[in-house]
Structure formats: C-alpha cells, structure tokens
Design an enzyme around this catalytic site. Structure first.
Site, PDB file in Angstrom:
ATOM      1  N   HIS A  80     -10.920   4.099   4.680  1.00  0.00           N
ATOM      2  CA  HIS A  80     -11.956   3.088   4.491  1.00  0.00           C
ATOM      3  C   HIS A  80     -12.894   3.573   3.398  1.00  0.00           C
ATOM      4  O   HIS A  80     -13.226   4.760   3.337  1.00  0.00           O
ATOM      5  CB  HIS A  80     -12.738   2.884   5.798  1.00  0.00           C
ATOM      6  CG  HIS A  80     -13.886   1.929   5.643  1.00  0.00           C
ATOM      7  ND1 HIS A  80     -13.712   0.567   5.606  1.00  0.00           N
ATOM      8  CD2 HIS A  80     -15.212   2.139   5.463  1.00  0.00           C
ATOM      9  CE1 HIS A  80     -14.879  -0.021   5.420  1.00  0.00           C
ATOM     10  NE2 HIS A  80     -15.810   0.915   5.333  1.00  0.00           N
ATOM     11  N   ASP A 159     -18.048  -8.868  15.204  1.00  0.00           N
ATOM     12  CA  ASP A 159     -18.616  -8.303  13.968  1.00  0.00           C
ATOM     13  C   ASP A 159     -18.751  -9.385  12.899  1.00  0.00           C
ATOM     14  O   ASP A 159     -19.740  -9.420  12.168  1.00  0.00           O
ATOM     15  CB  ASP A 159     -17.750  -7.154  13.440  1.00  0.00           C
ATOM     16  CG  ASP A 159     -18.293  -6.644  12.096  1.00  0.00           C
ATOM     17  OD1 ASP A 159     -19.436  -6.148  12.088  1.00  0.00           O
ATOM     18  OD2 ASP A 159     -17.610  -6.783  11.077  1.00  0.00           O
ATOM     19  N   ARG A 166     -26.716 -10.607  10.174  1.00  0.00           N
ATOM     20  CA  ARG A 166     -27.438  -9.450   9.586  1.00  0.00           C
ATOM     21  C   ARG A 166     -27.718  -9.693   8.107  1.00  0.00           C
ATOM     22  O   ARG A 166     -28.792  -9.358   7.599  1.00  0.00           O
ATOM     23  CB  ARG A 166     -26.595  -8.168   9.743  1.00  0.00           C
ATOM     24  CG  ARG A 166     -26.576  -7.633  11.155  1.00  0.00           C
ATOM     25  CD  ARG A 166     -25.512  -6.554  11.312  1.00  0.00           C
ATOM     26  NE  ARG A 166     -25.692  -5.451  10.388  1.00  0.00           N
ATOM     27  CZ  ARG A 166     -24.703  -4.674   9.949  1.00  0.00           C
ATOM     28  NH1 ARG A 166     -23.462  -4.882  10.338  1.00  0.00           N
ATOM     29  NH2 ARG A 166     -24.958  -3.686   9.127  1.00  0.00           N
ATOM     30  N   SER A 181     -20.083  -1.765  13.046  1.00  0.00           N
ATOM     31  CA  SER A 181     -19.369  -2.755  12.244  1.00  0.00           C
ATOM     32  C   SER A 181     -18.114  -2.143  11.606  1.00  0.00           C
ATOM     33  O   SER A 181     -17.016  -2.689  11.711  1.00  0.00           O
ATOM     34  CB  SER A 181     -20.328  -3.287  11.172  1.00  0.00           C
ATOM     35  OG  SER A 181     -19.657  -4.092  10.253  1.00  0.00           O
ATOM     36  N   LYS A 185     -13.787  -2.245  13.447  1.00  0.00           N
ATOM     37  CA  LYS A 185     -12.635  -2.777  12.711  1.00  0.00           C
ATOM     38  C   LYS A 185     -11.566  -1.696  12.559  1.00  0.00           C
ATOM     39  O   LYS A 185     -10.379  -1.932  12.742  1.00  0.00           O
ATOM     40  CB  LYS A 185     -13.087  -3.307  11.341  1.00  0.00           C
ATOM     41  CG  LYS A 185     -13.870  -4.622  11.482  1.00  0.00           C
ATOM     42  CD  LYS A 185     -14.428  -5.115  10.172  1.00  0.00           C
ATOM     43  CE  LYS A 185     -15.678  -4.376   9.786  1.00  0.00           C
ATOM     44  NZ  LYS A 185     -16.511  -4.970   8.763  1.00  0.00           N
TER      45      LYS A 185
END
Ligand code: URA
Length: 431
Positions: A80, A159, A166, A181, A185
C-alpha cells in the site's frame, strides 16, 4: 444501550470507547439510523480526542465486518502506498515480485486531486479492465502471480461512507481514522503480509518523519493484531517519482524501466519495497539475496514478461510492452524551461500534481473523465544544477495554449537558487 449523544460526549471528553459503543455509531450510521450531523460530531470528537490502539483496533474491526473479506491459501503479500505524484511503483513492483515467485492480490484506487491512481494509469492501456469478479481475480493471480483490481462494493462499505463524510467535515487528518480506513481495506483484501510505502514530505499527507512514524506505528500495530505481518518503508515525497506524470505516460515509463532503461529514483523505491515483500513472503533468505533476485528479474526480462501476461489477462493489449507507441500520448509537446540558473532547491510536487488536473490527466471530482494521453515529463530533481533557459521537461497536451499555462505552473513549482543543496535521500527508514 447508550444513545449516540452520550457516546459523542464521552469521546469529546477524552473517554475510552468500548467496542459496543463504536459499533453502535458505525453500524447506526451506515444503516441510516444515525444522522450525518451526529456522525460528523463523532468524527470531530475522535479528531480532537484521539483513540488509543485498542479503540483503533475496534474501529478497524467494525469497518471490516461491515462487508465481505477474502482469504488466500498462499503466502500472499500486498503493498500500500499513502500516495504521491508520479507514483507508478505498484505497476513495476507487482510484476517484479511475481517474477520472483510472489503472490500479490492488489486492490488499488483512483486518483483524486493532486495524486494519480494506479487503476487510472492501467486503464490507459487499450482494452484493460480493473473491474473483476472474485473468481477472475483469483484466476489471474494463479496464472501470472498478481492482479490489480478495483475493490468490490461489498468490501468495507463503512469506510466508503465514512471517508466521504470525513472529506467534507475536515476530519481526514486523524491518526486513528486514517489507520482504520487503510488497514480495514488491506485486511479485508486477505493478503497475509503487507508492505506500506509511507510517503513523507511536501507532496505527501505526512509532512514530517515524526508524524509519519506515529502513523506507521499505528498501522503496524493494527495489522499485527489481525495477524498480518507489516513492514513500513518511509520514503521521501519531495520530488515527483520518476520522470513522467500522467496516465499513459507513466505506463510507458514502467515498461521502459522493466525493459532496462534507467529511472534511478523509481528503481531505488521499487527495490526497497520489493526486498521487503520478498523477505515477508519467505522467498529470500536475507536482504542481499532479495536484492539480487530483483536485479535478476529486471535484467532477464522476467518481470516484463509478467507485466505483459497480466495486461493480456485483464483484457489489455500486451503488445504495449513491446511498442509503447500503442499507448495514448497527446501529440502537442511544449518544452519547459528553467526560470533561473543555480541548483534546484525545492519542487512543489503538489502544485505539479494539480497542474495535471488542468490537462485532464487528473480529476477534480471522482466522476470526471480523464484524458489518458496528457501529462508531463520533468527531468530535474532536488539538488540538480541548471542554467536559465535549459529545457527541464515537456508538457504533453491537446493544444498549445493550455500547454503553455501548465508549463508556467510547472516551472514556478521548481525553485532554483544559488546555494548548493544535497540530493534527496529517498529511503528514510524501514521498520
Ligand atoms: N487513504 C485511505 O484509504 N484512507 C485515509 O483515511 C487516508 C488515506
């Protein structure tokens, strides 16, 4: 059962929430039983009062349990990135690790604002699709070692709803909210191991290494609580990554890199992440061994072959890996000239990213359609010596007028001064 106001007040006053209280807020909101004004107040209370590791774990768990999750038999590894300008690393990293024997189930995102998205870049390849069902996703991983797809709507719906709220309530930059968040995932996607490229600097979410380290600590802690092995690589995001920015142009750069062309910063970041992924997957004995494996699959064309097969399996034209002229590229080219003589002191990557939006290479709204052929090439990095009027890049655009405006914005984003500055250190730390 408590009511939402009591929970909001408890968090606002610095109290520690129970799993049940967090669950009541999250599930109440996604079931439309808690109105947006109460959820907004709750998010703002978390923003100011924070959450400890246990609360953050409970929040992440609620997010994951709001939808479906995948599991894999193999020793899978994912990556990520917290997002950067010109960040095309996933598109070279996944085939490199796959060519070394790794299995990479990767879900990725679209670009918004100044950062591009891996899915958009891939979709610039003629015919390519990122919209796969679970069976197709697994089949492609079994065949070529990796797949990059868009996340199914059934995965972590909490999310999706809460992130959108948000975004419009000034509550994005909160450590526990970012942690839940991202990690919800990444855990729902089922990879057993995860390497996070945590970007630090002017073009990133985290401006300082100490903030990045606090986020990194939290991400790692939550992942490990769910049994996932996590490594964090802190990388500098003061220069755009590589030379090209823009969807089709970045794919061209990825192909050229895997063909053996030198893109030094892309190589350093790619290798640092690939080494960690190979170590976590138990495919390499040590870092030196992993380093050699990475160099080998780039030099012998194995990684390029993996990329080509992946493109074919996801409906794209694999011939782009032999002939990058098959990729979209806008045919008006406007050169960028240095405004002064001296050393590049600073590059405002964020401003360059926003200039791409003017060309249609990035989005203002998630529904905006992209122009896959536009973008820019930026040939200088912090520390480089330039002379006034040197050509330091090119804008690829549809008409000269828009190109000239963007050229001006990019030249202004590259600050040149007389004092010599050190080249950027790219890998700041690994934990
Ligand atoms: N990326 C995410 O997926 N979530 C955040 O909250 C921030 C960055």
């Amino acid at each position: 059962m408590k009511n939402p106001v009591e929970i909001i007040i408890k968090k606002r006053s610095g109290g520690k929430l129970t799993e049940e209280e967090i669950r009541l807020m999250v599930y109440g909101y996604i079931a439309d039983e808690i109105p947006e004004y109460q959820m907004s107040a709750f998010l703002m209370a978390i923003f100011f009062a924070g959450m400890d590791d246990e609360e953050t774990y409970f929040l992440t768990k609620c997010y994951i349990e709001s939808g479906v999750s995948l599991t894999f038999e193999a020793n899978t590894v994912d990556k990520h990135s917290t997002g950067g300008v010109g960040d095309k690393v996933s598109i070279v990293l996944a085939p490199v690790v796959a060519a070394c024997g790794g299995k990479i189930p990767m879900f990725s995102g679209r670009g918004l604002g100044h950062t591009g998205g891996t899915l958009d870049k891939l979709e610039s390849i003629p015919g390519f699709t990122t919209d796969l069902d679970e069976k197709g996703f697994r089949r492609i991983i079994d065949d070529c070692g990796f797949s990059i797809a868009s996340q199914s709507k059934q995965m972590v719906p909490a999310d999706k709803r809460i992130y959108a709220l948000r975004d419009v309530t000034g509550t994005v930059e909160s450590f526990p909210l970012i942690t839940a968040s991202i990690m919800s995932k990444k855990i729902a996607e089922g990879a057993k191991n995860l390497v996070i490229d945590l970007k630090v600097g002017s073009g990133a979410f985290m401006k300082t290494l100490s903030d990045a380290k606090e986020l990194g600590r939290r991400l790692k802690k939550v992942g490990e609580t769910f049994g996932q092995k996590v490594r964090i690589v802190y990388t500098s995001m003061n220069n755009p990554i590589g030379a090209y920015i823009g969807n089709g142009l970045e794919i061209k750069e990825c192909i050229e890199y895997l063909q053996g062309k030198s893109y030094p910063d892309l190589h350093v970041i790619n290798k640092a992440l690939a080494v960690q992924m190979l170590m976590l997957s138990d495919l390499a004995n040590d870092e030196a061994d992993a380093d050699k494996m990475v160099e080998r699959v780039i030099a012998n064309g194995g990684a390029l072959q993996c990329l080509s097969r992946f493109i074919e399996l996801q409906g794209g034209n694999p011939k782009v890996t032999e002939d990058t002229n098959l990729l979209p590229q806008a045919d008006v080219e406007v050169p960028i000239y240095a405004e002064d003589s001296g050393y590049v002191q600073e590059i405002n990557s964020q401003a360059i990213g926003y200039a791409m939006v003017d060309l249609g290479a990035g989005r203002r709204e998630l529904t905006d359609k992209l122009d896959y052929g536009t973008g820019a090439k930026v040939l200088v990095k912090i520390g480089d010596k330039v002379n006034q009027k040197d050509c330091i890049g090119t804008v690829y655009c549809r008409d000269e007028k828009s190109g000239l405006e963007v050229t001006k914005k990019i030249a202004e984003a590259i600050k040149v001064g007389k004092t010599k500055v050190e080249d950027e250190k790219l890998i700041l730390d690994t934990e």
